[in-house]
Write an enzyme that holds these catalytic residues in place. Structure first.
Site, PDB file in Angstrom:
ATOM      1  N   ILE A  88       0.894  -1.155   0.000  1.00  0.00           N
ATOM      2  CA  ILE A  88       0.000   0.000   0.000  1.00  0.00           C
ATOM      3  C   ILE A  88       0.936   1.209   0.000  1.00  0.00           C
ATOM      4  CG2 ILE A  88      -1.736   1.319   1.266  1.00  0.00           C
ATOM      5  CD1 ILE A  88      -2.846  -1.217   2.379  1.00  0.00           C
ATOM      6  N   PRO A  89       1.088   1.853  -1.147  1.00  0.00           N
ATOM      7  CA  PRO A  89       2.211   2.790  -1.338  1.00  0.00           C
ATOM      8  C   PRO A  89       2.001   4.178  -0.745  1.00  0.00           C
ATOM      9  CG  PRO A  89       0.944   2.638  -3.350  1.00  0.00           C
ATOM     10  CD  PRO A  89       0.311   1.657  -2.387  1.00  0.00           C
ATOM     11  N   CYS A  90       1.926   4.237   0.596  1.00  0.00           N
ATOM     12  CA  CYS A  90       1.791   5.543   1.242  1.00  0.00           C
ATOM     13  C   CYS A  90       3.030   6.396   1.007  1.00  0.00           C
ATOM     14  CB  CYS A  90       1.517   5.375   2.736  1.00  0.00           C
ATOM     15  SG  CYS A  90       2.726   4.386   3.625  1.00  0.00           S
ATOM     16  N   HIS A  91       4.147   5.769   0.602  1.00  0.00           N
ATOM     17  CA  HIS A  91       5.364   6.534   0.303  1.00  0.00           C
ATOM     18  C   HIS A  91       5.194   7.412  -0.939  1.00  0.00           C
ATOM     19  CE1 HIS A  91       5.679   2.672  -1.892  1.00  0.00           C
ATOM     20  NE2 HIS A  91       6.215   3.405  -2.849  1.00  0.00           N
TER      21      HIS A  91
END
Length: 279
Positions: free
Chosen positions: A245-248
């Site tokens: 889950i690419p919160c970056h």
């Protein structure tokens, strides 16, 4: 045993920290290499082996100017198509779909009392990860500098669950996202503990293509809560699944990369690494 890839990442993270702290002086390759106890030649070679590009190019990919450019590009049809189709990425990720299943109210409230959780540790290009799964899917992925601390953080999420240190196929499949060939990955299912609002925010993050960036305000608009940027930021900060889950990929509208649950230097490294993969 720590992998060479992970050792290289730790050196790169240290180099990134030095550059960020001294960017006004524009430190030279020699100075950065000395900071990580390598010769300029070996540092340059190690960096290119890890990132695929030179340190100078990598710095360009993690600059505010580049971030602003990518944010503008994210408003093009490429981003719109990814949003419409629900793809978690583009190019090499075209076959990878990730689906989220929220835990039942009972599972949510009883702190995992009836859950059996398998967990293990693995090396990634960005250091050690602790990864955990239930019979329904992946429930936790976190970067950690210490196995014991990583397990402690996992157990804080589900204090009443039953834990087994065991590698299963769900974990193996999920870890394939760090490999170069992702075409054989089947659908990854996530089994997450979160409120309806959090699940909605996390689901929207899956639609940001690899190598692209978004802002907290954009995410708020995408979930039809345009005035909820701060709440969106809080939900992103509580994301339990690192990298997948690419919160970056969510940064400040100014182009500054902003904070990251698993260390700001790691966020910088991931953004630069992904930019190198798609350019």
């Amino acid at each position: 045993m720590e992998s060479q890839e992970s050792i290289n990442y730790n050196r790169i993270a240290k180099a990134i920290a030095h550059i960020k702290a001294n960017f006004r002086e524009q430190p030279s390759l020699d100075e950065i290499a000395e900071r990580v106890h390598l010769s300029p030649y070996h540092f340059q070679r190690m960096f290119k082996e890890w990132a695929g590009i030179s340190p100078k190019k990598f710095l360009q990919y993690t600059s505010v100017q580049h971030a602003k450019k990518v944010l503008d590009e994210s408003k093009t049809s490429l981003f719109d198509v990814a949003m419409e189709t629900g793809l978690s990425g583009t190019s090499r990720l075209h076959d990878l779909f990730i689906s989220i299943e929220g835990m039942t109210p009972g599972e949510y409230k009883n702190e995992g009392e009836n859950l059996n959780i398998n967990y293990s540790y693995a090396q990634s290009p960005f250091g050690l990860v602790v990864i955990a799964s239930t019979e329904k899917g992946l429930c936790h992925v976190a970067f950690t500098n210490d196995e014991e601390k990583g397990l402690y953080e996992l157990k804080k999420q589900f204090p009443k669950a039953t834990y087994h240190q065991r590698v299963d196929q769900t974990q193996v499949n999920a870890l394939m996202v760090f490999a170069n060939d992702w075409s054989q990955i089947s659908q990854i299912k996530l089994h997450l503990k979160g409120t309806d609002f959090q699940l909605k925010v996390w689901e929207s993050l899956l639609k940001i293509p690899k190598g692209q960036l978004s802002t907290y305000g954009n995410i708020a608009e995408l979930i039809d809560k345009p005035k909820a940027s701060r709440a969106v930021g809080t939900a992103i900060g509580s994301n339990p699944i690192a990298y997948l889950i690419p919160c970056h990929r969510v940064i400040q509208s100014s182009g500054n990369l902003g904070g990251y649950r698993w260390d700001n230097n790691r966020k910088t490294a991931i953004i630069g690494w992904e930019a190198a993969q798609v350019h």
